[in-house]
Motif scaffolding. Sequence first.
Motif, PDB file in Angstrom:
ATOM      1  N   LEU A  74     -44.777  13.917   7.376  1.00  0.00           N
ATOM      2  CA  LEU A  74     -45.685  13.665   7.512  1.00  0.00           C
ATOM      3  C   LEU A  74     -46.670  13.199   6.212  1.00  0.00           C
ATOM      4  O   LEU A  74     -47.870  13.034   6.487  1.00  0.00           O
ATOM      5  CB  LEU A  74     -46.324  14.511   8.861  1.00  0.00           C
ATOM      6  CG  LEU A  74     -47.713  13.934   9.256  1.00  0.00           C
ATOM      7  CD1 LEU A  74     -48.219  12.707   9.874  1.00  0.00           C
ATOM      8  CD2 LEU A  74     -48.243  15.849  10.855  1.00  0.00           C
ATOM      9  N   PHE A  75     -47.160  14.887   5.907  1.00  0.00           N
ATOM     10  CA  PHE A  75     -48.315  15.035   4.542  1.00  0.00           C
ATOM     11  C   PHE A  75     -47.487  13.836   3.421  1.00  0.00           C
ATOM     12  O   PHE A  75     -48.392  13.734   3.076  1.00  0.00           O
ATOM     13  CB  PHE A  75     -48.311  16.238   4.687  1.00  0.00           C
ATOM     14  CG  PHE A  75     -48.699  16.723   5.253  1.00  0.00           C
ATOM     15  CD1 PHE A  75     -50.375  17.169   5.387  1.00  0.00           C
ATOM     16  CD2 PHE A  75     -48.990  17.926   6.869  1.00  0.00           C
ATOM     17  CE1 PHE A  75     -51.795  17.295   5.715  1.00  0.00           C
ATOM     18  CE2 PHE A  75     -49.531  18.435   7.481  1.00  0.00           C
ATOM     19  CZ  PHE A  75     -50.443  17.904   7.211  1.00  0.00           C
ATOM     20  N   LYS A  76     -46.262  13.893   3.286  1.00  0.00           N
ATOM     21  CA  LYS A  76     -45.812  12.460   2.101  1.00  0.00           C
ATOM     22  C   LYS A  76     -46.233  11.236   2.668  1.00  0.00           C
ATOM     23  O   LYS A  76     -46.578  10.483   1.434  1.00  0.00           O
ATOM     24  CB  LYS A  76     -44.318  13.444   1.517  1.00  0.00           C
ATOM     25  CG  LYS A  76     -43.699  14.292   1.452  1.00  0.00           C
ATOM     26  CD  LYS A  76     -41.839  13.350   0.596  1.00  0.00           C
ATOM     27  CE  LYS A  76     -42.083  15.194   0.545  1.00  0.00           C
ATOM     28  NZ  LYS A  76     -40.207  14.497   0.129  1.00  0.00           N
ATOM     29  N   SER A  82     -53.392   8.126   2.176  1.00  0.00           N
ATOM     30  CA  SER A  82     -54.914   8.461   1.680  1.00  0.00           C
ATOM     31  C   SER A  82     -54.880   8.626   0.467  1.00  0.00           C
ATOM     32  O   SER A  82     -56.027   8.747  -0.470  1.00  0.00           O
ATOM     33  CB  SER A  82     -55.211   9.601   2.744  1.00  0.00           C
ATOM     34  OG  SER A  82     -54.708  10.445   2.645  1.00  0.00           O
ATOM     35  N   GLY A  83     -53.947  10.157   0.202  1.00  0.00           N
ATOM     36  CA  GLY A  83     -54.249  10.897  -1.518  1.00  0.00           C
ATOM     37  C   GLY A  83     -55.539  11.920  -1.562  1.00  0.00           C
ATOM     38  O   GLY A  83     -56.142  12.350  -2.242  1.00  0.00           O
ATOM     39  N   THR A  84     -55.595  12.726  -0.263  1.00  0.00           N
ATOM     40  CA  THR A  84     -57.191  13.308  -0.470  1.00  0.00           C
ATOM     41  C   THR A  84     -56.583  14.207  -1.016  1.00  0.00           C
ATOM     42  O   THR A  84     -55.125  15.204  -0.941  1.00  0.00           O
ATOM     43  CB  THR A  84     -57.618  13.337   1.299  1.00  0.00           C
ATOM     44  OG1 THR A  84     -56.519  13.972   1.762  1.00  0.00           O
ATOM     45  CG2 THR A  84     -57.991  12.205   1.116  1.00  0.00           C
ATOM     46  N   ALA A  85     -57.320  15.684  -1.607  1.00  0.00           N
ATOM     47  CA  ALA A  85     -57.101  16.112  -2.083  1.00  0.00           C
ATOM     48  C   ALA A  85     -56.433  17.835  -1.189  1.00  0.00           C
ATOM     49  O   ALA A  85     -55.832  18.383  -0.920  1.00  0.00           O
ATOM     50  CB  ALA A  85     -58.468  17.487  -2.076  1.00  0.00           C
ATOM     51  N   PHE A  86     -57.354  17.452   0.126  1.00  0.00           N
ATOM     52  CA  PHE A  86     -56.537  18.346   1.562  1.00  0.00           C
ATOM     53  C   PHE A  86     -54.913  18.410   1.882  1.00  0.00           C
ATOM     54  O   PHE A  86     -54.344  18.806   1.554  1.00  0.00           O
ATOM     55  CB  PHE A  86     -57.275  17.829   3.314  1.00  0.00           C
ATOM     56  CG  PHE A  86     -56.816  18.757   3.741  1.00  0.00           C
ATOM     57  CD1 PHE A  86     -57.104  19.641   4.374  1.00  0.00           C
ATOM     58  CD2 PHE A  86     -56.675  17.787   5.048  1.00  0.00           C
ATOM     59  CE1 PHE A  86     -56.639  20.973   4.783  1.00  0.00           C
ATOM     60  CE2 PHE A  86     -55.795  19.470   6.482  1.00  0.00           C
ATOM     61  CZ  PHE A  86     -55.876  20.031   6.485  1.00  0.00           C
ATOM     62  N   LYS A  88     -52.957  16.611  -0.208  1.00  0.00           N
ATOM     63  CA  LYS A  88     -52.189  17.278  -1.945  1.00  0.00           C
ATOM     64  C   LYS A  88     -51.864  18.918  -1.492  1.00  0.00           C
ATOM     65  O   LYS A  88     -50.899  18.997  -1.703  1.00  0.00           O
ATOM     66  CB  LYS A  88     -52.938  16.547  -3.268  1.00  0.00           C
ATOM     67  CG  LYS A  88     -52.578  14.868  -3.003  1.00  0.00           C
ATOM     68  CD  LYS A  88     -53.849  14.813  -4.366  1.00  0.00           C
ATOM     69  CE  LYS A  88     -52.871  13.481  -3.921  1.00  0.00           C
ATOM     70  NZ  LYS A  88     -53.329  13.026  -5.838  1.00  0.00           N
ATOM     71  N   ALA A  89     -53.146  19.169  -1.197  1.00  0.00           N
ATOM     72  CA  ALA A  89     -52.561  20.888  -1.109  1.00  0.00           C
ATOM     73  C   ALA A  89     -51.624  21.270  -0.085  1.00  0.00           C
ATOM     74  O   ALA A  89     -50.999  22.111  -0.596  1.00  0.00           O
ATOM     75  CB  ALA A  89     -54.135  21.514  -1.194  1.00  0.00           C
ATOM     76  N   THR A 173     -57.931  13.036   8.058  1.00  0.00           N
ATOM     77  CA  THR A 173     -58.235  13.398   6.611  1.00  0.00           C
ATOM     78  C   THR A 173     -58.683  14.673   5.732  1.00  0.00           C
ATOM     79  O   THR A 173     -58.738  14.987   4.307  1.00  0.00           O
ATOM     80  CB  THR A 173     -59.771  12.277   6.255  1.00  0.00           C
ATOM     81  OG1 THR A 173     -61.318  12.869   6.800  1.00  0.00           O
ATOM     82  CG2 THR A 173     -60.001  11.350   6.709  1.00  0.00           C
ATOM     83  N   GLY A 174     -58.864  15.569   6.981  1.00  0.00           N
ATOM     84  CA  GLY A 174     -59.200  17.128   6.963  1.00  0.00           C
ATOM     85  C   GLY A 174     -60.593  17.235   6.596  1.00  0.00           C
ATOM     86  O   GLY A 174     -60.670  18.192   5.711  1.00  0.00           O
ATOM     87  N   ALA A 175     -61.695  16.330   6.785  1.00  0.00           N
ATOM     88  CA  ALA A 175     -63.089  16.833   6.604  1.00  0.00           C
ATOM     89  C   ALA A 175     -63.593  17.950   7.118  1.00  0.00           C
ATOM     90  O   ALA A 175     -62.521  18.085   8.037  1.00  0.00           O
ATOM     91  CB  ALA A 175     -63.215  15.415   6.817  1.00  0.00           C
ATOM     92  N   ASN A 176     -63.783  18.913   6.913  1.00  0.00           N
ATOM     93  CA  ASN A 176     -64.930  19.569   6.964  1.00  0.00           C
ATOM     94  C   ASN A 176     -63.613  20.794   6.822  1.00  0.00           C
ATOM     95  O   ASN A 176     -64.068  20.889   8.124  1.00  0.00           O
ATOM     96  CB  ASN A 176     -66.283  19.091   8.084  1.00  0.00           C
ATOM     97  CG  ASN A 176     -66.994  20.620   8.232  1.00  0.00           C
ATOM     98  OD1 ASN A 176     -66.833  21.224   6.745  1.00  0.00           O
ATOM     99  ND2 ASN A 176     -67.666  20.606   9.097  1.00  0.00           N
ATOM    100  N   VAL A 177     -62.995  21.276   6.717  1.00  0.00           N
ATOM    101  CA  VAL A 177     -61.766  21.491   7.441  1.00  0.00           C
ATOM    102  C   VAL A 177     -61.863  23.308   5.749  1.00  0.00           C
ATOM    103  O   VAL A 177     -61.892  22.873   4.284  1.00  0.00           O
ATOM    104  CB  VAL A 177     -60.601  21.426   7.400  1.00  0.00           C
ATOM    105  CG1 VAL A 177     -59.140  22.988   7.113  1.00  0.00           C
ATOM    106  CG2 VAL A 177     -60.451  20.493   8.390  1.00  0.00           C
TER     107      VAL A 177
END
Length: 225
Positions: A74-76, A82-86, A88-89, A173-177
């Motif tokens: 899923l995260f791949k 999207s390629g967000t930093a969240f 990828k981390a 998107t993992g915003a504000n996490v």
Amino acid sequence: VFFFLMIRRPPRSTLDRSSAASDVYKRQVSTQSTWDYFYQGDMGTDHRREYKHANKGRTIVYSRNLYMKLLIKLFKFLVRRSGTAFHKAVLRRLMLSKVHRPIMSISRITRLMKGKMDKPIVVIGTVTDDERMLEVPKITICALKVTSAAKQRILKAGGQVMTLDQLIVKNPTGANVQLLRGPLNREALTHFGKPCGLPGSHTRPYAAGKGRNHEAPSKNALRQK
């Protein structure tokens, strides 16, 4: 004049033969080529980028857990789209071995998140309970695993426990996490290194103490013998 006659270029007939004049000429050519090699402008510079940052961590997962494999898949997909930093981390931490996914207690999470309890907390690991903590605040935790005692206390305080796939459905998107990670230092690392007793060794021995009476049979054991 005699010196210039000695270093002049020998005839062509002697270039491929072993003669004194040929040896002098070959030494001159080799010295000049060595001088030019050491005084090049780009000497010692590696322009090939494939050798820089070669080790980027794991690229495959060795776990047999199907849920872990589905999460990595899923995260791949999310990293490609999207390629967000969240994303990828989280993907990089999911690839790590279990020893590099340390556990975190509720007390440590509360101490690190002081004043930021309104944000969802993501832990790529296990969340455990801490009996020394009397009151658990209202928090939202997303982790790979939450122990039954910790989950019960979080829900009783009005909090929420989620999985990673539930978090992605709610917040793609993992915003504000807030992404947290436990301490990587462990007691076993203190015993790695040079053998104990060598000069400059700071390795911790496996003995109970460092005195001269440690690791010796007790008096009762000697009497029984």
